[in-house]
Write an enzyme that holds these catalytic residues in place. Structure first.
Site, PDB file in Angstrom:
ATOM      1  N   ASP A   1       6.304   6.001   6.121  1.00 24.07           N
ATOM      2  CA  ASP A   1       5.465   6.008   7.608  1.00 24.07           C
ATOM      3  C   ASP A   1       6.732   6.671   8.628  1.00 24.07           C
ATOM      4  O   ASP A   1       7.572   5.972   8.594  1.00 24.07           O
ATOM      5  CB  ASP A   1       4.912   4.936   7.961  1.00 24.07           C
ATOM      6  CG  ASP A   1       4.087   4.860   9.459  1.00 24.07           C
ATOM      7  OD1 ASP A   1       4.142   6.073   9.973  1.00 24.07           O
ATOM      8  OD2 ASP A   1       3.516   4.167   9.808  1.00 24.07           O
TER       9      ASP A   1
ATOM     10  N   SER B   1      -2.031   2.222  14.848  1.00 24.42           N
ATOM     11  CA  SER B   1      -1.615   3.549  15.197  1.00 24.42           C
ATOM     12  C   SER B   1      -1.243   3.527  16.826  1.00 24.42           C
ATOM     13  O   SER B   1      -0.877   2.613  17.369  1.00 24.42           O
ATOM     14  CB  SER B   1      -2.167   4.652  14.568  1.00 24.42           C
ATOM     15  OG  SER B   1      -1.782   5.820  14.824  1.00 24.42           O
TER      16      SER B   1
ATOM     17  N   HIS C   1       1.146   5.523   6.622  1.00 22.69           N
ATOM     18  CA  HIS C   1       0.339   5.700   7.996  1.00 22.69           C
ATOM     19  C   HIS C   1      -1.181   5.584   7.637  1.00 22.69           C
ATOM     20  O   HIS C   1      -1.710   6.590   7.036  1.00 22.69           O
ATOM     21  CB  HIS C   1       0.691   6.689   8.790  1.00 22.69           C
ATOM     22  CG  HIS C   1       0.569   6.427  10.372  1.00 22.69           C
ATOM     23  ND1 HIS C   1       1.007   5.662  11.014  1.00 22.69           N
ATOM     24  CD2 HIS C   1      -0.662   6.969  11.030  1.00 22.69           C
ATOM     25  CE1 HIS C   1       0.559   5.703  12.462  1.00 22.69           C
ATOM     26  NE2 HIS C   1      -0.474   6.397  12.283  1.00 22.69           N
TER      27      HIS C   1
END
Length: 398
Positions: free
Chosen positions: A338, A184, A368
């Site tokens: 995502d 991320s 995610h």
């Protein structure tokens, strides 16, 4: 009687509101994911109030922090590398040869997260066990107190400190077998620091692998197909991702409002859109009938006040081809469900066009944060599967 019914109805509606989420049927363990998502939504809703009271944005997530406990296989310590907190994992078993190393950068939207969180602590231990590697998991200063480029600078300073020959020798690391990885926001920082390393005359070590796990890589176009398709997806929808992006640069709501409307890039920076033009960079199957439209330009004043979103250190996809072609073997993991899926897909296309060797894994039933969901704390089956695949790939290539 109606008053009692109303009193019962209101909490039921609130529970349903926080628990329900539109989860695609391809994703397993719907109910477990809904419960986790409801906890995260509560966090997000009370975050502004907690900040006003002087707390950090997500104080309830402090329950994820675990102490650095060593065991029979690994020595775990919390240290300071160049005045930045890191958690270091070193195999206890003696080795006659230098070991591979993984420098890991945690996610959390630049606003939360820690190397001391249980899922990251567990990942570090798994890397020691499966890879026989030295693992350095780094922290960095967080929003809202610190904005870009503080996070980038913290990570880069720690990395430069770690890559000194003296430090590598102290930890028994083979300087030819180093991977920089992150998920991320951490994946964003991985891409950014690796690009910066290329032009640092003081760094002689060549990174063998960079690994980007569902990384946000550009802040110019907030209307990619993945943003449209997953705008209300669990874990991190469009509004949440855009808010993380805008807060990375400023607490000024004006930038958030412009970004969520996709009207924040000034006309004088329009040449940068060629680096993030999904109509030419996405594989056909991910376009799915979407029609590309040039984003509407925003006021120049925003870019002058907050130029970070046009900075390649924040948006690594803005790097030119001459920079990209010098990058090492790159592992990129993307997830179908995502919002920032297409950032990773575009980076794959650009790197391959620049003749960089790329290993791309696309998780069709992924969302995610799926790797962190594989920890024993959550024990999400798909997450454990992806963690195992990821560690297997690292072992074969590092």
């Amino acid at each position: 009687m109606w008053k009692k019914s109303l009193c019962l109805l209101i909490p039921c509606v609130l529970i349903a509101y926080y628990c329900y989420a539109p989860i695609p049927h391809e994703i397993e363990q719907h109910w477990e994911l809904m419960m986790i998502w409801s906890f995260m939504r509560i966090q997000m809703h009370i975050a502004p109030l907690l900040e006003m009271l002087g707390f950090g944005p997500f104080p309830l997530l402090e329950i994820l922090v675990v102490p650095p406990i060593s065991d029979e296989n690994v020595t775990v310590t919390d240290n300071l590398f160049n005045n930045v907190s890191v958690r270091v994992f070193v195999p206890k078993q003696k080795s006659s040869t230098p070991r591979r190393a993984v420098f890991y950068i945690h996610g959390g939207g630049w606003v939360t997260g820690s190397a001391a969180w249980g899922p990251y602590d567990e990942l570090g231990r798994w890397m020691v066990e499966r890879l026989d590697a030295v693992v350095v998991s780094t922290d960095y200063r967080l929003l809202p107190k610190y904005h870009f480029p503080t996070q980038f600078e913290d990570v880069y300073d720690v990395l430069r400190w770690f890559l000194r020959k003296k430090v590598l020798a102290e930890y028994g690391v083979d300087p030819t077998r180093i991977c920089i990885a992150g998920d991320s926001a951490g994946g964003n920082l991985v891409a950014a620091v690796n690009q910066k390393l290329l032009n640092d005359p003081e760094i002689k070590i060549k990174i063998k692998i960079q690994s980007l796990i569902y990384a946000p890589l550009q802040a110019l176009d907030m209307d990619l197909p993945s943003y449209q398709e997953n705008s209300h997806i669990v874990v991190a929808g469009k509004e949440h991702l855009v808010e993380f992006w805008s807060r990375y640069f400023t607490s000024d709501k004006a930038l958030y409002e412009a970004m969520v409307a996709n009207q924040h890039t000034p006309v004088e920076s329009s040449h940068l859109f060629k680096f993030v033009n999904w109509s030419t960079l996405l594989p056909e199957r991910f376009k799915k009938g979407h029609v590309y439209t040039t984003p509407i330009h925003g006021p120049s004043e925003l870019a002058k006040k907050y130029p970070g979103f046009l900075d390649v250190r924040a948006s690594p996809l803005l790097a030119d081809d001459s920079t990209l072609r010098r990058l090492p073997l790159t592992h990129i993991l993307t997830c179908q469900y995502d919002v920032i899926r297409d950032d990773g897909l575009m980076y794959v296309s650009r790197l391959r066009a620049a003749d960089v060797q790329v290993a791309h894994e696309h998780v069709e039933d992924g969302f995610h944060g799926i790797l962190s969901f594989g920890s024993s704390l959550i024990n999400f089956r798909a997450g454990k599967r992806e963690v195992n695949k990821y560690l297997k790939w690292l072992k074969e290539n590092l």
